[in-house]
Structure formats: C-alpha cells, structure tokens
Design a protein around this motif. Structure first.
Motif, mmCIF file in Angstrom:
data_model
loop_
_atom_site.group_PDB
_atom_site.id
_atom_site.type_symbol
_atom_site.label_atom_id
_atom_site.label_comp_id
_atom_site.label_asym_id
_atom_site.label_seq_id
_atom_site.Cartn_x
_atom_site.Cartn_y
_atom_site.Cartn_z
ATOM 1 N N ASN A 315 0.829 -1.211 0.000
ATOM 2 C CA ASN A 315 0.000 0.000 0.000
ATOM 3 C C ASN A 315 0.857 1.251 0.000
ATOM 4 O OD1 ASN A 315 -2.853 -0.559 -0.143
ATOM 5 N ND2 ASN A 315 -2.624 -1.607 1.826
ATOM 6 N N TYR A 317 2.403 4.540 -2.067
ATOM 7 C CA TYR A 317 1.968 5.448 -3.130
ATOM 8 C C TYR A 317 3.102 6.384 -3.522
ATOM 9 C CZ TYR A 317 -2.703 3.737 -2.202
ATOM 10 O OH TYR A 317 -3.801 2.913 -2.055
ATOM 11 N N SER A 506 -6.387 7.544 -6.961
ATOM 12 C CA SER A 506 -5.201 7.266 -6.146
ATOM 13 C C SER A 506 -4.557 5.935 -6.517
ATOM 14 C CB SER A 506 -5.568 7.270 -4.654
ATOM 15 O OG SER A 506 -5.850 8.577 -4.208
ATOM 16 N N GLU A 507 -5.354 4.973 -6.999
ATOM 17 C CA GLU A 507 -4.779 3.688 -7.391
ATOM 18 C C GLU A 507 -3.780 3.844 -8.535
ATOM 19 O OE1 GLU A 507 -5.220 0.432 -5.932
ATOM 20 O OE2 GLU A 507 -5.656 2.010 -4.478
ATOM 21 N N ARG A 510 -0.429 4.034 -6.863
ATOM 22 C CA ARG A 510 0.056 2.951 -5.997
ATOM 23 C C ARG A 510 1.186 2.226 -6.711
ATOM 24 N NH1 ARG A 510 -2.262 -2.285 -3.553
ATOM 25 N NH2 ARG A 510 -3.764 -2.292 -5.255
ATOM 26 N N VAL A 532 -0.477 1.775 4.915
ATOM 27 C CA VAL A 532 -0.556 2.831 3.911
ATOM 28 C C VAL A 532 0.581 3.826 4.126
ATOM 29 C CG1 VAL A 532 -1.932 4.725 2.968
ATOM 30 C CG2 VAL A 532 -3.056 2.607 3.714
ATOM 31 N N TRP A 579 -5.433 11.844 -1.110
ATOM 32 C CA TRP A 579 -5.264 11.458 0.290
ATOM 33 C C TRP A 579 -5.762 10.026 0.460
ATOM 34 C CZ3 TRP A 579 -2.770 13.108 4.403
ATOM 35 C CH2 TRP A 579 -3.187 12.764 5.689
ATOM 36 N N VAL A 580 -4.923 9.192 1.065
ATOM 37 C CA VAL A 580 -5.253 7.779 1.232
ATOM 38 C C VAL A 580 -5.035 7.379 2.683
ATOM 39 C CG1 VAL A 580 -4.829 5.426 0.440
ATOM 40 C CG2 VAL A 580 -4.429 7.350 -1.122
ATOM 41 N N THR A 581 -6.009 6.693 3.272
ATOM 42 C CA THR A 581 -5.881 6.079 4.592
ATOM 43 C C THR A 581 -6.558 4.709 4.514
ATOM 44 O OG1 THR A 581 -7.972 6.765 5.637
ATOM 45 C CG2 THR A 581 -6.163 8.395 5.585
ATOM 46 N N GLN A 585 -10.057 6.809 0.236
ATOM 47 C CA GLN A 585 -9.179 7.721 -0.501
ATOM 48 C C GLN A 585 -10.011 8.752 -1.253
ATOM 49 O OE1 GLN A 585 -8.182 5.333 -4.540
ATOM 50 N NE2 GLN A 585 -7.406 4.326 -2.677
ATOM 51 N N THR A 587 -9.342 12.213 -4.249
ATOM 52 C CA THR A 587 -8.513 13.164 -4.974
ATOM 53 C C THR A 587 -9.340 14.429 -5.161
ATOM 54 O OG1 THR A 587 -9.190 12.228 -7.110
ATOM 55 C CG2 THR A 587 -7.124 11.437 -6.161
#
Length: 626
Positions: A315, A317, A506-507, A510, A532, A579-581, A585, A587
């Motif tokens: 995970n 990025y 967001s992918e 990754r 993450v 932003w990813v948690t 996620q 954008t």
C-alpha cells in the motif's frame, strides 16, 4: 545575396552579444564572491565559460527573438525608426538582465543560491527590502547595474552598428520577397536554440552543471535563464491561497496521532545495520501490473517470484507523477505538494537531507546511473548537490550500444550498473534508474507483443523490464558484495494499466516497494506489509532498521515497520492532490474545487479532508521557509 548576409550576420551577432554580456557578468560575480571560490581551482573556474555555453545560447535565443524582428525590418525597409526601436528593445532587455544579475551578486552572500522568485516575496514589502539591505548592498547593486549596462552598451555599439545592416541598390519588392520566408525560418532556429536542440527533452539548468561545488555550478548556470525558470515555478507553485489557514491548536487536534505516536519499536528485519544498499528505481511500475497487488493477470512474473523472498509493501503510493519528484521523495523523505517540484529548485532542495548524507559518516559512498538524460527534471543537479560521488547517464554509456529513442535498454543499463557496483568499496549506496518502460517503449523485441488489449505497449515493455531485473539479480548473486546487500526495488511513479487508467484515481499512484536480498533476516522473507504510506516513508524506514540517528532530518518520513505508525499517504495530481488512509481515498482538484474521486464514507470525509489540509499546511509552511 546581400540581404541573406545581413540577416545571417544580425542573427549571429545578437547571440554573440548576449554571450559576451553573460560572461562579463560571471566575471563580476566571481570577483565579488571570490572568498566563496577559495577552494576551487582556476582551471575549474575557467571551465565555467565552456559548460555555460548551451544555456547562454538558449537564453540568448529567447532575448534575441524580438530584436531580430526589428533589425530584419530595418534591413528591408531601411527606416531609421526601426533601428531605434531595435536598440530600445535590446537596451530594455539589457537593463532587466543586468538588474537580475546585480541583485544576484548581492543576494548570493546571504542566500548562497542564485536569484529566484523569492525576490517577489520581498518586493511585496519594499520597506522590508530597504530595512534589511545595508548601504553597501545598495551601493554594489547600483554599481554593478551601471557597470553591466555600460558594458552591454559598448558591446552593442561595437557589434551592432547600423552601417553593418544597411542595404542599398536592391528593389524593395525583392527585399520583401526574401524577408517573408527568412524571418520565420530564423525565428524557428532561435526556437530550437532556446529549447537546447531537437532532442525529446528540452534543455534545463542541469546543462551547465559539471562541478561537485555548487558555487561553481551556480556561476555556470545562466542567471536570467535560472530566474525565468524560477518565476515560472513561482507562478505555478504559489498554492498557498488554495490551502487551509488553521491555527496551531486546531492542527494539533487534527494531527495529534500523527505527531505524538511512539516511534521506538523492536521489529528489525536486517542481519546487521550496515548493509550495502542497491536501489533499483523502476520507471512507471504501477502496482496494478503485478499479480500480488491485484490478484489479476500481470506482466511481472519474475518480480512476483522475488516478492515471495523479500519484504513486500502493498500500500505504498508515489508522491507525484514525475521522476524527479519520485527521486527526491525516495532519497530525502520529502513529500510533494501540488504544482511544486523541489528538485527544480536547488536553493530549496539543498537544505534537505538525503540518505547518502546520513550514511556518509559510516563510510558509505553513493553512485547513480540512468540510461537516459538526467537533465530531465534537474535530477542530476539534485544528486550532485547532495554529494553523490558518481552520477552517470546516457552520455557515459559505451559507444556502439544500440539505443532506444529516449534511453539505452534496461539490459545494457544493468550490465553497466553491475560493472560500476563491482568497482566500489563496501559499504555503498548504488542506484540504477531504468527507462525501457517509458514511452515510446522501443525495447528489443517490442514488435513481438505478448500482451494484447489496453496499454499493451506499456505492458509488453514491463514484461521485458521484468526479465531484465531478474537477470540482474541473478548476476548480482555471483558477486562478492552480494552477501551483505539489501536491494530496494521501487517505482518512481505510477502509470495507466489495463486495470486503472484514471490519473485522478489514487490507485494510479500505488506502486511496489520490495526489500530483497541476503541482508534480510530469514524471518523477514515473505513478509507482507500492508500499511498505507508513500515514497517519502522509505527514508525513515531504512534509517531505523540501520539504527542511524537522523534527529529531525526526515520530519515528513515515517517508519512503515513501526506497529504504531499512523497510516496515510499524500500525493499530488495535476492541479490537485490525493489522500489515502485505511478508511478510503479521495482526490481533489484545486481549480474545480471538487472531489474527482472519493471512497470515504460521508461521515468520515470531512475529518479526513481536514487532516489532509492540516498536513499540507504544515508542509507548505516549511517549504516556504526553506
């Protein structure tokens, strides 16, 4: 024929005029800042005037374009007012260029970098400028300004006399017929000069870099070119208006768990604390091309095998979508902000720490090899300024090798890389940056596709690169240094794949991170870390494992092997951020002021956005202060 001679003469003399002005400015700068050159040899200083020529021609072409229009108009129409306009334009440009350089001579003693858009922040408060500048600085500014303008005026009178461009005894219609095609052709040549040639990547300030001493490189780099580049970055990167303005109390509440978690832990995956570090930075390797990340058919069977023997981070990025941002994030633990590329700003990135600098006290040396042009994104400058002992790119490859349009093939990169690593004394940091998975994907055998369908050209290049990586690892196993080596295999940024094509997802960002090699404990082999994080977290993760006390050198990097670490990743998009948690996620687009993608539940989104805002605010405040 006289017309052609006169126009060609004007074209060349304008460039020569600017080159002489730039070199005169370098001499003045060197005299004024002579103490800073005390550890540089005279020969090294002389080389400045050779290595600077490409950027000087580029900047000279920019400055000559408008004057060329008026001088050619004068050659055709022989009207005195056209020559007067020509001189006014040149003198105006000369004054502006001289103001930039006179300001740089004075500011360099305090800032230790070339004049940048930072000056606009000061000019926004003129009172601050006058109160912080002593009388001597004002005197030297005026003195150098006058000196440079007078020198330029004298050179102009010598090189660009009106008599040189007077054409008589030619009918006006003939001159006009010749003028109409000649002007666009010469302007077109200036355009080619301005971009540094017809190569795929335009010239950058890196073209003038050649020394390990940054002041020598700063003298070599053309001052108005650097200032203009900085101004464009200033216009693009002044994103403060888009960010939050929370007070300290609110930031502390929002980011309390980010800032106060326990950083000590006892999870160690290395056999010892001083392994050789071999970085393999994979161009564009998004995680969605590999089966371990998606469970779907992929293009990396060899990488998949390696991942079963190493520590795989699933995970992670990239912080951005370009190579220079990826490199500075990996080696300096520095996240990215929208529209900002810190590697393009030496005056800021020099203040960051890098992994090789942290390990230098242990006797580590550092080398970097790329199969393409490191001037892209100013990557060469970043590694030069951070003390890498060996930085090499396509210009250092042996002659006779076949080459793609953009770079040498991965198979040849790894062969050369292995030769370079074999020449180093342990311990070392060595990095290879691949290129065959970058468009136009003209790797050997590209016309024999194995993958069909969406993104087939990219996927087939990955199949080729994957095999090259495996071959390199096998060859490395035969070397003496292999037994104490940790391979850090990570992508510089993501890419569209058959499974993810949206650059606002967001992918898309990754990427894989694999720690592999004999330096790992047996108990760590096959470990999968699903926390993450981002490229910026590699620095802290490695330094903790190597028990290096870095203090606050990597404040934005977090140790992904720490069981207490907060999980999040901040990344940029074009004119936006993501932003990813573990909770989801999103954008967000700065211009549209809306979410492009969002998977957070409605009751979570508001708080996650505030936490993202708070972190970006802190990061931007530090960036501004650099």
């Amino acid at each position: 024929m006289k017309i052609f001679k006169k126009t060609g003469l004007a074209f060349l003399l304008l460039l020569l005029f600017w080159i002489l002005v730039f070199d005169f400015q370098r001499i003045l700068f060197s005299i004024h800042n002579l103490p800073k050159l005390s550890d540089s040899s005279f020969w090294e200083w002389i080389q400045v005037f050779f290595h600077s020529i490409r950027l000087d021609i580029s900047m000279g072409a920019y400055l000559s374009a408008i004057p060329l229009i008026f001088i050619l108009s004068y050659i055709v129409f022989q009207k005195k007012f056209l020559f007067i306009i020509f001189k006014v334009v040149v003198i105006t440009e000369l004054i502006l260029v001289s103001m930039i350089h006179a300001g740089e001579i004075n500011a360099y003693g305090e800032w230790n970098h070339k004049l940048t858009s930072r000056v606009f922040m000061h000019l926004g408060n003129p009172d601050e400028v006058f109160r912080t500048a002593d009388y001597s600085m004002t005197f030297w500014f005026v003195f150098y300004l006058i000196l440079e303008v007078v020198f330029g005026w004298k050179i102009m009178k010598w090189l660009l006399k009106k008599e040189k461009f007077t054409v008589k005894q030619s009918p006006l219609w003939a001159k006009i017929v010749l003028f109409l095609p000649t002007l666009p052709i010469l302007l077109g040549v200036y355009f080619v000069f301005a971009r540094g040639g017809v190569q795929q990547i335009p010239i950058n300030i890196d073209a003038a870099y050649f020394s390990k001493k940054y002041i020598v490189n700063d003298i070599s780099v053309n001052s108005p070119y650097f200032f203009g580049k900085s101004f464009l970055l200033f216009k693009r990167s002044n994103i403060g208006e888009y960010l939050s303005d929370y007070d300290d109390e609110k930031i502390e509440v929002l980011l309390n768990d980010f800032l106060t978690y326990e950083k000590e832990h006892d999870i160690y995956i290395l056999e010892n604390t001083s392994p050789n570090l071999v970085f393999v930075i994979l161009e564009s390797w998004t995680s969605t091309i590999s089966n371990p990340f998606t469970g779907k058919p992929g293009a990396t069977p060899e990488f998949d095998k390696l991942s079963k023997e190493g520590v795989l981070f699933t995970n992670l990025y990239s912080t951005g979508s370009t190579s220079e941002i990826g490199n500075s994030s990996i080696f300096s633990g520095y996240p990215a902000l929208p529209e900002i590329s810190i590697s393009m700003q030496p005056f800021k990135h020099r203040k960051l720490k890098s992994l090789n600098q942290s390990l230098k006290p242990r006797g580590y040396t550092a080398g970097y090899l790329f199969s393409g042009d490191l001037k892209y994104g100013n990557i060469d400058s970043y590694f030069t300024d951070h003390g890498f002992e060996r930085i090499q790119d396509e210009s250092d490859f042996p002659s006779g090798l076949k080459k793609g349009k953009l770079n040498y093939y991965d198979e040849d990169l790894f062969k050369m890389f292995l030769e370079k690593v074999n020449q180093q004394e342990e311990p070392f940091i060595e990095c290879a940056f691949t290129g065959s998975t970058h468009s136009p994907y003209d790797f050997p055998g590209h016309n024999k596709p194995k993958w069909e369908g969406a993104e087939k050209n990219f996927m087939n290049s990955v199949i080729y690169a994957d095999q090259c990586l495996a071959d390199f690892i096998e060859d490395a196993k035969k070397q003496d240094w292999h037994e104490n080596t940790l391979f850090v295999i990570v992508a510089d940024h993501g890419h569209a794949s058959p499974y993810v094509t949206n650059p606002n997802d967001s992918e898309f960002y990754r990427i894989p991170l694999l720690l592999y090699g004999p330096a790992l404990k047996d108990s760590a082999r096959g470990m999968v870390i699903d926390k993450v994080g981002s490229q910026a977290d590699i620095a802290a993760t490695l330094m903790y494992q190597m028990k290096v006390d870095t203090g606050n050198d990597y404040p934005w990097s977090k140790d992904l092997l720490n069981p207490n670490v907060p999980e999040f990743a901040l990344h940029t998009t074009t004119r936006g951020f993501g932003w990813v948690t573990p909770k989801g996620q999103f954008t967000f687009h700065l211009d549209y002021q809306k979410y492009i993608v969002n998977t957070f539940d409605a009751d979570v989104l508001s708080k996650e956005r505030e936490r993202c805002n708070a972190l970006m605010q802190l990061l931007y405040e530090e960036y501004e202060a650099l």
